[in-house]
Design a protein around this motif. Structure first.
Motif, PDB file in Angstrom:
ATOM      1  N   GLY A 264       1.007  -0.981   0.133  1.00  0.00           N
ATOM      2  CA  GLY A 264       0.027   0.364  -0.374  1.00  0.00           C
ATOM      3  C   GLY A 264       0.774   1.638   0.132  1.00  0.00           C
ATOM      4  N   TYR A 265       1.414   1.136   1.209  1.00  0.00           N
ATOM      5  CA  TYR A 265       2.856   2.428   1.159  1.00  0.00           C
ATOM      6  C   TYR A 265       3.529   2.816  -0.172  1.00  0.00           C
ATOM      7  CZ  TYR A 265       2.780   2.668   5.928  1.00  0.00           C
ATOM      8  OH  TYR A 265       3.025   2.760   7.506  1.00  0.00           O
ATOM      9  N   CYS A 266       3.638   1.385  -1.196  1.00  0.00           N
ATOM     10  CA  CYS A 266       3.980   1.573  -2.525  1.00  0.00           C
ATOM     11  C   CYS A 266       3.492   2.291  -3.398  1.00  0.00           C
ATOM     12  CB  CYS A 266       5.298   0.523  -2.702  1.00  0.00           C
ATOM     13  SG  CYS A 266       6.863   0.112  -1.567  1.00  0.00           S
ATOM     14  N   LEU A 267       1.856   1.872  -3.443  1.00  0.00           N
ATOM     15  CA  LEU A 267       0.887   2.765  -4.429  1.00  0.00           C
ATOM     16  C   LEU A 267       1.209   3.498  -4.222  1.00  0.00           C
ATOM     17  CD1 LEU A 267      -0.390  -1.191  -4.645  1.00  0.00           C
ATOM     18  CD2 LEU A 267       0.766  -0.194  -6.558  1.00  0.00           C
ATOM     19  N   GLN A 268       1.269   4.243  -3.589  1.00  0.00           N
ATOM     20  CA  GLN A 268       0.776   5.528  -3.004  1.00  0.00           C
ATOM     21  C   GLN A 268       1.952   6.359  -3.182  1.00  0.00           C
ATOM     22  OE1 GLN A 268       1.463   7.400   0.390  1.00  0.00           O
ATOM     23  NE2 GLN A 268      -0.538   8.372   0.695  1.00  0.00           N
ATOM     24  N   GLU A 269       2.831   5.952  -3.560  1.00  0.00           N
ATOM     25  CA  GLU A 269       4.001   7.034  -4.283  1.00  0.00           C
ATOM     26  C   GLU A 269       4.130   6.173  -5.059  1.00  0.00           C
ATOM     27  OE1 GLU A 269       5.163   9.238  -2.666  1.00  0.00           O
ATOM     28  OE2 GLU A 269       5.159   8.880  -0.614  1.00  0.00           O
ATOM     29  N   GLY A 270       4.043   5.161  -5.962  1.00  0.00           N
ATOM     30  CA  GLY A 270       4.726   5.012  -6.983  1.00  0.00           C
ATOM     31  C   GLY A 270       3.781   5.707  -7.969  1.00  0.00           C
ATOM     32  N   ALA A 271       2.088   5.638  -7.973  1.00  0.00           N
ATOM     33  CA  ALA A 271       0.532   5.717  -8.811  1.00  0.00           C
ATOM     34  C   ALA A 271       1.387   7.561  -8.687  1.00  0.00           C
ATOM     35  CB  ALA A 271      -0.986   6.040  -7.915  1.00  0.00           C
ATOM     36  N   ALA A 272       1.847   8.004  -7.560  1.00  0.00           N
ATOM     37  CA  ALA A 272       2.167   9.546  -8.285  1.00  0.00           C
ATOM     38  C   ALA A 272       2.912  10.003  -9.419  1.00  0.00           C
ATOM     39  CB  ALA A 272       2.921  10.903  -6.797  1.00  0.00           C
ATOM     40  N   ASP A 273       4.207   8.961  -9.303  1.00  0.00           N
ATOM     41  CA  ASP A 273       5.215   9.372 -10.523  1.00  0.00           C
ATOM     42  C   ASP A 273       5.045   8.680 -11.267  1.00  0.00           C
ATOM     43  OD1 ASP A 273       7.214   9.507  -8.541  1.00  0.00           O
ATOM     44  OD2 ASP A 273       8.169   8.013  -8.984  1.00  0.00           O
ATOM     45  N   PHE A 274       3.866   7.619 -11.761  1.00  0.00           N
ATOM     46  CA  PHE A 274       3.570   7.250 -12.855  1.00  0.00           C
ATOM     47  C   PHE A 274       2.307   8.001 -13.579  1.00  0.00           C
ATOM     48  CE2 PHE A 274      -0.165   4.884 -15.469  1.00  0.00           C
ATOM     49  CZ  PHE A 274       1.326   5.050 -16.220  1.00  0.00           C
ATOM     50  N   ILE A 275       1.402   8.810 -12.723  1.00  0.00           N
ATOM     51  CA  ILE A 275       0.218   9.435 -13.616  1.00  0.00           C
ATOM     52  C   ILE A 275       1.307  10.676 -13.726  1.00  0.00           C
ATOM     53  CG2 ILE A 275      -1.234  11.353 -12.698  1.00  0.00           C
ATOM     54  CD1 ILE A 275      -1.908   8.455 -13.318  1.00  0.00           C
ATOM     55  N   ALA A 276       1.945  11.629 -12.711  1.00  0.00           N
ATOM     56  CA  ALA A 276       3.083  12.444 -13.079  1.00  0.00           C
ATOM     57  C   ALA A 276       4.294  12.223 -14.601  1.00  0.00           C
ATOM     58  CB  ALA A 276       4.207  12.723 -11.842  1.00  0.00           C
ATOM     59  N   GLU A 277       4.037  11.223 -15.352  1.00  0.00           N
ATOM     60  CA  GLU A 277       5.253  10.857 -16.507  1.00  0.00           C
ATOM     61  C   GLU A 277       3.760  10.950 -16.933  1.00  0.00           C
ATOM     62  OE1 GLU A 277       8.204   7.616 -16.851  1.00  0.00           O
ATOM     63  OE2 GLU A 277       6.718   6.783 -17.742  1.00  0.00           O
ATOM     64  N   LEU A 278       2.540  10.976 -17.237  1.00  0.00           N
ATOM     65  CA  LEU A 278       2.145  11.047 -18.496  1.00  0.00           C
ATOM     66  C   LEU A 278       1.708  12.780 -17.716  1.00  0.00           C
ATOM     67  CD1 LEU A 278      -0.845   8.467 -17.530  1.00  0.00           C
ATOM     68  CD2 LEU A 278       0.904   8.235 -19.525  1.00  0.00           C
ATOM     69  N   LEU A 279       1.365  13.060 -17.114  1.00  0.00           N
ATOM     70  CA  LEU A 279       1.481  14.292 -16.890  1.00  0.00           C
ATOM     71  C   LEU A 279       1.953  15.308 -17.704  1.00  0.00           C
ATOM     72  CD1 LEU A 279      -0.200  15.568 -13.198  1.00  0.00           C
ATOM     73  CD2 LEU A 279      -1.235  15.113 -15.368  1.00  0.00           C
ATOM     74  N   LEU A 280       3.645  15.110 -17.630  1.00  0.00           N
ATOM     75  CA  LEU A 280       4.423  15.646 -18.350  1.00  0.00           C
ATOM     76  C   LEU A 280       4.751  15.292 -19.685  1.00  0.00           C
ATOM     77  CD1 LEU A 280       6.897  14.704 -14.720  1.00  0.00           C
ATOM     78  CD2 LEU A 280       6.372  17.378 -15.569  1.00  0.00           C
ATOM     79  N   ALA A 281       4.495  14.486 -19.555  1.00  0.00           N
ATOM     80  CA  ALA A 281       4.363  13.696 -21.678  1.00  0.00           C
ATOM     81  C   ALA A 281       5.877  13.426 -21.459  1.00  0.00           C
ATOM     82  CB  ALA A 281       3.797  14.368 -22.624  1.00  0.00           C
ATOM     83  N   LYS A 282       6.557  12.844 -20.973  1.00  0.00           N
ATOM     84  CA  LYS A 282       8.071  12.461 -20.340  1.00  0.00           C
ATOM     85  C   LYS A 282       8.587  11.679 -19.497  1.00  0.00           C
ATOM     86  CE  LYS A 282       9.971  16.594 -18.137  1.00  0.00           C
ATOM     87  NZ  LYS A 282      11.000  17.348 -18.907  1.00  0.00           N
ATOM     88  N   PRO A 283      10.149  10.916 -20.105  1.00  0.00           N
ATOM     89  CA  PRO A 283       9.777   9.925 -18.676  1.00  0.00           C
ATOM     90  C   PRO A 283      10.133  10.196 -17.693  1.00  0.00           C
ATOM     91  CG  PRO A 283      10.977   9.219 -20.652  1.00  0.00           C
ATOM     92  CD  PRO A 283       9.870  11.065 -20.757  1.00  0.00           C
ATOM     93  N   TYR A 284       9.132   9.944 -16.297  1.00  0.00           N
ATOM     94  CA  TYR A 284       9.858  10.375 -15.365  1.00  0.00           C
ATOM     95  C   TYR A 284      11.253   9.843 -14.617  1.00  0.00           C
ATOM     96  CZ  TYR A 284       8.241  12.764 -10.249  1.00  0.00           C
ATOM     97  OH  TYR A 284       8.014  13.223  -9.406  1.00  0.00           O
ATOM     98  N   THR A 285      12.137  10.512 -14.147  1.00  0.00           N
ATOM     99  CA  THR A 285      13.760  10.537 -14.525  1.00  0.00           C
ATOM    100  C   THR A 285      14.113  10.579 -12.574  1.00  0.00           C
ATOM    101  OG1 THR A 285      13.980  11.164 -16.449  1.00  0.00           O
ATOM    102  CG2 THR A 285      15.530  10.943 -14.960  1.00  0.00           C
TER     103      THR A 285
END
Length: 330
Positions: A213-234
């Motif tokens: 649960g902890y990891c999905l909360q943070e990982g979701a923020a990284d994955f959606i941020a990548e979609l918002l940025l339209a480029k790889p989150y690095t």
């Protein structure tokens, strides 16, 4: 792989009846971004540096900075327990750091337009988006970013620092953070903005979920941020995770129901001793969300599912099963 994310995102925005098309018929909420706390801090800082009297220094910080705080800084100071003495101690202990990071914090205003564009995309990608306020503040080297309700609270002295920032007076953890800063403040705001949309994004999860649960909360923020940025989150943990994904999953799977997240999250000093990046749990959560998105026929619904997932003891495990991620490594 990353191009496919960007292509899918652009297709979604061009579909008839998509949120982008709907946005042409309704007025999107204008993102609100505040940088006044940065200006106020440096005014207080200059006054503090002009007197050796620590009692006077505390008075100056209180009057020139904390008493003039935006609502975001007030929230940030409360959550991180900042007091005037916290700032006086940090200013006096780390003079080279503050002198070095000052230009980077003042340059944040140059990113405001880009951040507004990212938050506007969020409204287009996620119809249930709740308007966000972003506050760039100066903390006392406690946190680079967090959220409170619909407010994104940025500790700009950490968020804006880079590998060229003089961190020689600081501990090894912050030195490592600055050295490995691959993203800027726009990327950080994108990540934190996702937390403002999660049902428990600003909640203290201790005792309410497990490692998954902890990891999905943070990982979701990284994955959606990548979609918002339209480029790889690095980040270092994403770069490492992409290279050693199978090995990491084999380590993670046996302990995913553990209440202890200390080996996978917020473990900077420990990870340095192991000679690998900290926060590899972020990558695990990101990879599971990516798998869920990839297998979903309705990408817009997948975005909503990822954002709206509740991080309790049950929903994350159901989400993992639906993603098909674990089955990839069997």
């Amino acid at each position: 792989m990353y191009l496919s994310y960007v292509f899918i995102y652009l297709v979604l925005l061009l579909l008839p009846g998509s949120a982008s098309a709907q946005a042409s018929q309704i007025q999107l909420a204008k993102p609100t971004i505040f940088t006044q706390d940065i200006t106020n801090f440096w005014q207080a800082y200059d006054s503090v540096r002009a007197t050796p009297d620590t009692a006077r220094q505390r008075q100056l910080v209180q009057r020139l900075y904390l008493d003039r705080a935006t609502p975001g800084l007030r929230d940030f100071a409360k959550s991180q327990e900042f007091r005037a003495r916290s700032y006086v101690r940090a200013v006096n202990r780390y003079p080279r750091f503050w002198a070095s990071v000052r230009p980077a914090t003042l340059a944040v205003s140059e990113s405001v337009s880009q951040i507004k564009q990212v938050l506007s995309r969020f409204q287009q990608l996620y119809p249930s988006y709740k308007p966000v306020e972003v506050f760039f503040t100066i903390g006392a080297l406690n946190s680079g970013g967090t959220v409170k309700g619909q407010r994104v609270l940025i500790g700009t002295e950490i968020a804006a620092a880079t590998a060229v920032t003089d961190a020689t007076e600081l501990g090894t953890w912050l030195q490592g953070v600055f050295k490995n800063h691959a993203n800027g403040v726009t990327e950080l705001v994108a990540h934190e903005a996702v937390h403002t949309q999660q049902p428990d994004g600003d909640a203290e999860l201790d005792g309410k979920t497990d490692l998954l649960g902890y990891c999905l909360q943070e990982g979701a923020a990284d994955f959606i941020a990548e979609l918002l940025l339209a480029k790889p989150y690095t980040t270092p943990y994403l770069t490492y995770g992409r290279q050693y994904e199978r090995t990491l999953w084999q380590e993670f799977e046996p302990v995913l129901s553990s209440p202890d997240a200390s080996q996978w999250l917020y473990n900077g000093d420990q990870a340095q001793a192991q000679h690998r990046p900290a926060d590899l749990g972020y990558f695990i959560g990101y990879a599971i969300c990516r798998a869920y998105y990839q297998q979903a026929r309705n990408k817009r619904q997948a975005v909503a599912d990822i954002i709206e997932l509740r991080h309790d003891f049950t929903a994350p495990h159901e989400f993992l099963a639906k993603s098909g991620y674990a089955a990839r490594w069997q």
